[in-house]
Write a protein that holds these residues in place. Structure first.
Motif, PDB file in Angstrom:
ATOM      1  N   ARG A   1       0.965  -1.183   0.058  1.00  0.00           N
ATOM      2  CA  ARG A   1       0.191   0.052  -0.033  1.00  0.00           C
ATOM      3  C   ARG A   1       0.972   1.284   0.177  1.00  0.00           C
ATOM      4  O   ARG A   1       1.881   1.357   0.667  1.00  0.00           O
ATOM      5  CB  ARG A   1      -0.875   0.110   1.361  1.00  0.00           C
TER       6      ARG A   1
ATOM      7  N   LYS B   1      -9.973   4.810  -3.110  1.00  0.00           N
ATOM      8  CA  LYS B   1      -9.668   5.128  -1.734  1.00  0.00           C
ATOM      9  C   LYS B   1     -10.727   4.201  -0.715  1.00  0.00           C
ATOM     10  O   LYS B   1     -11.900   4.260  -1.128  1.00  0.00           O
ATOM     11  CB  LYS B   1      -9.901   6.468  -1.491  1.00  0.00           C
TER      12      LYS B   1
ATOM     13  N   LEU C   1       0.701  12.246  -1.623  1.00  0.00           N
ATOM     14  CA  LEU C   1       0.206  13.540  -1.696  1.00  0.00           C
ATOM     15  C   LEU C   1       1.022  14.494  -2.395  1.00  0.00           C
ATOM     16  O   LEU C   1       2.440  14.595  -2.013  1.00  0.00           O
ATOM     17  CB  LEU C   1      -0.200  13.909  -0.522  1.00  0.00           C
TER      18      LEU C   1
ATOM     19  N   GLU D   1      -3.818   6.684  -3.625  1.00  0.00           N
ATOM     20  CA  GLU D   1      -3.680   5.495  -2.837  1.00  0.00           C
ATOM     21  C   GLU D   1      -3.474   4.610  -3.746  1.00  0.00           C
ATOM     22  O   GLU D   1      -4.179   4.463  -4.937  1.00  0.00           O
ATOM     23  CB  GLU D   1      -4.873   4.859  -1.940  1.00  0.00           C
TER      24      GLU D   1
ATOM     25  N   TYR E   1      -4.297  13.547  -3.968  1.00  0.00           N
ATOM     26  CA  TYR E   1      -4.164  12.372  -3.008  1.00  0.00           C
ATOM     27  C   TYR E   1      -4.369  11.006  -3.913  1.00  0.00           C
ATOM     28  O   TYR E   1      -5.245  11.018  -4.239  1.00  0.00           O
ATOM     29  CB  TYR E   1      -4.907  12.332  -1.671  1.00  0.00           C
TER      30      TYR E   1
ATOM     31  N   GLN F   1       0.447   5.587  -0.152  1.00  0.00           N
ATOM     32  CA  GLN F   1      -0.287   6.869   0.037  1.00  0.00           C
ATOM     33  C   GLN F   1       0.710   8.074  -0.511  1.00  0.00           C
ATOM     34  O   GLN F   1       1.733   8.150   0.043  1.00  0.00           O
ATOM     35  CB  GLN F   1      -0.764   7.264   1.442  1.00  0.00           C
TER      36      GLN F   1
END
Length: 158
Positions: A32, A137, A36, A111, A109, A34
């Motif tokens: 995973r 998300k 930004l 994911e 953002y 993440q």
């Protein structure tokens, strides 16, 4: 509380490891990411023969740190590193939204999961590529709970 002797736990571990060698054991793992950052180029939609289309764009993330011993922040004391990520969106709904609404310079953002692959460029040279495969998300569901005063509110929970 009941605690097992260390030798007994070790014995079960060794027995478990030997079972893994003889049986296929599926374990959970996590891949995973993440991110930004800011979009570096307008998304491009590509389609390879016989495959579903994919929306691709680049995303820049910045890492900043203080580079001096001085306690006071001055512009010369802060260093910055920009890392570029290749984002690929395969999911039909998400792919179309990304293609239509994501624009160069937008702060977004993302994911996703890391994917390492190979491809052959125009000159028939094999190259390696690291891509972030965007996924929708995950939404945390809300459930009603009671506060100490008896009024209803929402909280995030599993």
């Amino acid at each position: 509380m009941f605690r097992r002797p260390v030798l007994q736990v070790f014995h079960q571990f060794v027995r478990h490891e030997s079972e893994i060698a003889s049986n296929l054991v599926l374990e959970r793992s996590l891949n995973r990411v993440q991110l930004l950052g800011r979009v570096g180029q307008d998304p491009v939609m590509r389609q390879i023969e016989g495959k579903n289309p994919v929306t691709i764009f680049s995303l820049a993330t910045n890492e900043m740190w203080k580079s001096g011993e001085n306690e006071a922040y001055q512009m010369g004391d802060v260093s910055q590193k920009t890392t570029w990520h290749r984002i690929s969106v395969f999911r039909p709904g998400l792919r179309d939204v990304a293609y239509q609404y994501v624009k160069k310079g937008s702060r977004i953002y993302v994911e996703g999961k890391v994917d390492y692959g190979e491809y052959t460029d125009k000159n028939n040279v094999r190259r390696q590529a690291t891509t972030i495969i965007a996924v929708p998300k995950r939404r945390a569901h809300t459930s009603p709970c009671r506060t100490t005063r008896g009024s209803s509110s929402s909280h995030l929970g599993p």
